[in-house]
Design an enzyme around this catalytic site. Structure first.
Site, PDB file in Angstrom:
ATOM      1  CG  HIS A 141      31.254  41.798   9.550  1.00 33.05           C
ATOM      2  ND1 HIS A 141      30.191  42.082   8.746  1.00 33.05           N
ATOM      3  CD2 HIS A 141      31.058  42.500  10.704  1.00 33.05           C
ATOM      4  CE1 HIS A 141      29.377  42.924   9.363  1.00 33.05           C
ATOM      5  NE2 HIS A 141      29.876  43.191  10.557  1.00 33.05           N
ATOM      6  CB  VAL A 172      35.720  43.100  12.770  1.00 32.80           C
ATOM      7  CG1 VAL A 172      35.797  42.205  14.005  1.00 32.80           C
ATOM      8  CG2 VAL A 172      35.419  42.273  11.524  1.00 32.80           C
TER       9      VAL A 172
END
Length: 534
Positions: A380, A408
């Site tokens: 990400h 994350v």
């Protein structure tokens, strides 16, 4: 008396040994990966005892408490009746068939019980046709009741259900209200966790959270992970998923399928009840909560139906962004997956909310959303660049102190940063997306070969940003851990925020592999309003 004096002195010595943000900015540090830690996760099976439904048809389950805007009000939510999966014309449960009543009073005080009534709903989820048949998921009856006129920092006991059907919760639950919004009053311990899911790692996180007896819990996205399953209970193979990156990016669950296995929400609600029924828990929607319907138009349906939010009280009228006070701390919840440009409702609301904050009453301002702006892990990476460009100046101008993110599957704490540059008036960014649901993120973008190719660089939302480069004179991916990244670690766990006064808050990262009273990272976050005025 001398014992307490010695004990107090000892505490002062221990506390004074912690680093503070005044000692920073810190040199970037990466904790080595624990060789005994398995980065792979395994979902709890449907046969897990935590998922078992109650015996009574109308017995309350999936009970949760959430805060309203201020200390004198909370919401109680629960579900009665089992979900149904049937053909399109199947008849859902009738919300009017059972009442929504909460009986409550102050704990250990001989006063008459008070009654509060609320409303109830069911929601539907249409599944893709199978063998020519269209099927629907229909939820149980979801109840929401608001309690008002509560005293600050007071322990209450309650039961919920329908007394006319002898279908009240079997035991009393308890919650403590927030302190008044004053600069010297704060909840004792605030748990911050992201991406819990329903795995064996989640069980460990839950055990540690309960052992710390928090007064408030903030959960950042990734709750049930229902979107990582097909409607037939098949777990998606996210590693082989090809996602659409035209403007909006979704991860494997939302991208690969518009199905989702909705009963995972019910399992998650039952699993979390020992925490959510007794500790006010605030939900922050993330990517796994999008769950677009088969026509692609309806999103966040399960999330917005199952939980109560102080949206109206905080003036947003959306469950995706709202605010609330927890003593002298003002919390702002945002959403990276709904419009946030300066012409959007979210931006307008955020600007108004920030403008109304009284820092003499709530000196601490904390913002949270799922997708991080400042993360150096490969997963990400800079997906939220568009959101950062649109909103960072606003949050910096109003001196937001701490920003929490999830998404994350790792832990990272920043130095004070603004526009990728060290700045003593910038917020501290903390990523806590390793609550147990996803495979642990262990790779960083500054590791050789980990920078996304130009064709893979995308952002959630569209803002006309050149994703080849970041700020002026900086490459898209750094070649070493950047200065703004103070500490990063690949481990499962949760965070604990303990606000001590109007200038000092103790933050700690609590890892699964440690005992509940040992921390992996701990630091005092210090406000300096005299140097950084609003």
């Amino acid at each position: 008396m001398s014992f307490f004096v010695i004990l107090a002195s000892t505490v002062i010595i221990i506390v004074s040994g912690f680093s503070t943000t005044l000692d920073g900015p810190f040199n970037p540090e990466t904790a080595p990966l624990d060789p005994n830690l398995n980065p792979i996760v395994f979902d709890l099976p449907e046969s897990d005892p935590s998922f078992v439904i109650p015996n009574s048809e109308f017995q309350p389950e999936q009970i949760s408490v959430s805060l309203s805007y201020s200390f004198d009000s909370v919401w109680i939510s629960w579900v009665t009746g089992e979900f149904q999966i049937g053909e399109e014309d199947s008849v859902p449960l009738d919300p009017d068939s059972v009442q929504s009543i909460v009986q409550y009073r102050e704990f250990d005080v001989r006063t008459r019980k008070k009654n509060a009534t609320g409303n109830s709903i069911v929601y539907n989820r249409q599944y893709p046709p199978e063998n020519g048949l269209k099927k629907n998921y229909t939820s149980g009856i979801i109840h929401h009741v608001q309690l008002t006129g509560l005293k600050p920092n007071t322990l209450y006991q309650y039961r919920c259900g329908d007394p006319s059907l002898s279908a009240m919760s079997k035991e009393y639950y308890y919650f403590r209200t927030m302190p008044k919004s004053e600069y010297e009053s704060y909840p004792r311990r605030i748990v911050v966790a992201g991406d819990l899911g329903l795995t064996y790692n989640t069980s460990t996180v839950m055990t540690h959270i309960l052992s710390n007896h928090p007064d408030l819990v903030v959960l950042i996205g990734g709750f049930s992970y229902a979107d990582t399953y097909l409607a037939n209970k098949t777990k998606l193979d996210c590693g082989s998923c090809q996602c659409d990156q035209n403007g909006t990016s979704f991860d494997c669950g939302s991208c690969c399928s518009r199905e989702t296995y909705q009963p995972r929400w019910d399992y998650w609600g039952r699993f979390m009840e020992p925490l959510t029924a007794n500790v006010p828990t605030m939900m922050v929607a993330g990517e796994h909560e999008i769950e677009p319907q088969s026509d692609g138009n309806l999103t966040f349906v399960a999330y917005s139906s199952r939980f109560a939010f102080p949206s109206n009280e905080s003036g947003s009228f959306s469950p995706l962004y709202y605010s609330f006070n927890a003593g002298g701390a003002h919390f702002i919840v945002l959403n990276a997956y709904t419009p946030y440009d300066n012409s959007s409702d979210q931006y307008t609301w955020l600007e108004s909310d920030l403008r109304k904050i009284n820092r003499s009453e709530t000196p601490w301002v904390v913002a949270t959303w799922s997708l991080p702006w400042y993360s150096t892990f490969k997963g990400h990476y800079r997906e939220a660049a568009s959101m950062r460009i649109q909103l960072e100046d606003l949050l910096y101008t109003y001196r937001v102190d701490i920003i929490f993110n999830g998404q994350v599957d790792a832990y990272e704490r920043s130095n004070r940063v603004y526009n990728y540059k060290l700045d003593q008036c910038g917020p501290i960014y903390i990523t806590t997306g390793a609550g147990g649901a996803g495979k642990l993120e262990t790779e960083h973008v500054d590791d050789p070969g980990n920078c996304p190719a130009p064709s893979q660089r995308y952002s959630v939302g569209s803002c006309g940003f050149n994703f080849t480069l970041g700020p002026v004179n900086e490459q898209f991916c750094p070649v070493k851990q950047p200065d703004y990244s103070a500490y990063r670690e690949s481990s499962f766990g949760f965070g604990l925020l303990e606000v001590k006064n109007e200038t000092h808050a103790l933050w700690s990262w609590n890892r699964n592999q440690d005992l509940y009273y040992i921390t992996g990272d701990i630091i005092y976050i210090v406000r300096q309003p005299e140097i950084c005025p609003v």
